[in-house]
Design an enzyme around this catalytic site. Sequence first.
Site, PDB file in Angstrom:
ATOM      1  CD  GLN A  62     -86.129  31.845  -3.297  1.00 45.36           C
ATOM      2  OE1 GLN A  62     -85.460  32.087  -4.304  1.00 45.36           O
ATOM      3  NE2 GLN A  62     -87.329  32.345  -3.124  1.00 45.36           N
ATOM      4  CB  SER A 101     -80.747  27.562  -7.299  1.00 49.84           C
ATOM      5  OG  SER A 101     -81.607  28.512  -7.871  1.00 49.84           O
ATOM      6  CG  LEU A 102     -79.384  32.591  -3.977  1.00 51.51           C
ATOM      7  CD1 LEU A 102     -79.231  33.972  -4.565  1.00 51.51           C
ATOM      8  CD2 LEU A 102     -80.290  32.613  -2.775  1.00 51.51           C
ATOM      9  NE  ARG A 144     -80.697  33.600 -10.014  1.00 52.69           N
ATOM     10  CZ  ARG A 144     -81.208  32.689  -9.204  1.00 52.69           C
ATOM     11  NH1 ARG A 144     -81.651  33.050  -8.012  1.00 52.69           N
ATOM     12  NH2 ARG A 144     -81.293  31.423  -9.588  1.00 52.69           N
ATOM     13  CG  HIS A 200     -84.255  26.525 -11.448  1.00 51.94           C
ATOM     14  ND1 HIS A 200     -83.141  27.218 -11.864  1.00 51.94           N
ATOM     15  CD2 HIS A 200     -84.285  26.651 -10.089  1.00 51.94           C
ATOM     16  CE1 HIS A 200     -82.520  27.733 -10.813  1.00 51.94           C
ATOM     17  NE2 HIS A 200     -83.204  27.405  -9.732  1.00 51.94           N
ATOM     18  CD  GLN A 218     -78.890  29.064 -11.443  1.00 50.63           C
ATOM     19  OE1 GLN A 218     -79.708  29.825 -10.967  1.00 50.63           O
ATOM     20  NE2 GLN A 218     -77.691  28.860 -10.922  1.00 50.63           N
TER      21      GLN A 218
END
Length: 296
Positions: A10, A88-89, A113, A199, A248
């Site tokens: 992101q 991340s993503l 998500r 996170h 995560q």
Amino acid sequence: MTHAFVFPGQGSQFPGMGKDHYENSAFAKRLFEQANEIVGFRISDIMLNGSEEDLKQTRVTQPAIFLHSVIAFKSIDNARPEMVAGHSLGEFSALVANGVLSFEDGLKLVSIRAQAMQKACETNPSTMAAVLGLDDAKVEEICAQVQSETKEIVVPANYNCPGQLVISGTIKGIEIAIERLKAAGAKRALVLPVSGAFHSPLMEPAKAELSKAIEATTFYHPNCPVYQNVVAKAVGNKEDIKQNLIDQLTSAVKWTQSIKTMITDGGTHFTECGPGKVLQGLIAKIDKKVTTDGVS
């Protein structure tokens, strides 16, 4: 030479993303249309013609970056990754690249998500801040002190590269931490334009929903190792991959550590697939000896 493929998260979105693929590739156009059906709205219209503000919504941003990244990867002739990682993503895009997830299942999980994280953000107003020019250990120490003294949540969230760490937490906790980080010598400490504390423990409400969806999804044996954010090392076991994806949400993205491990394990060339060049820049700061390029 060991060729690694990496996938952004992101923040790498931009208006018009994926337009070249949509206009010049029948295969890409098919994936765009398929994505519209899976997410339940015309994400292609937002990506190609929407504003920066339209793209900022988490429910749009995450599937848009995933879609663009997978299309970019699939546009490479004979792409044969020997190791993959995602920020991340981006870990979901990486898992399509190494055969663990199908495109359809990956996009469904990313959409679930994104919506779960959006709900968590609305339940617990929170934020993130970028800290530049301070040792990781010092940032960790100050976060721990603020938490201990104020009972506000403040934690390291993204270890992006040496001297660049993003923290995550309650609005008040981040405000206090920023003042202390500046006093400790940070070159910059500034609140980021995000919708919540990704996170961090504040994403706990999103975990149950994502966990349920992951358990209902078919995961295949990987064609090559994925270096996951939570553990910063190669993972090849399907069950471990699933658990790390769930963890995560509330754990730090150990990007610096992951790239260092990939280099130790033989990674010499890194190709970023997806919008922007953020990861190429971070990797160059982590180790100048490796080479990078990108496919967007």
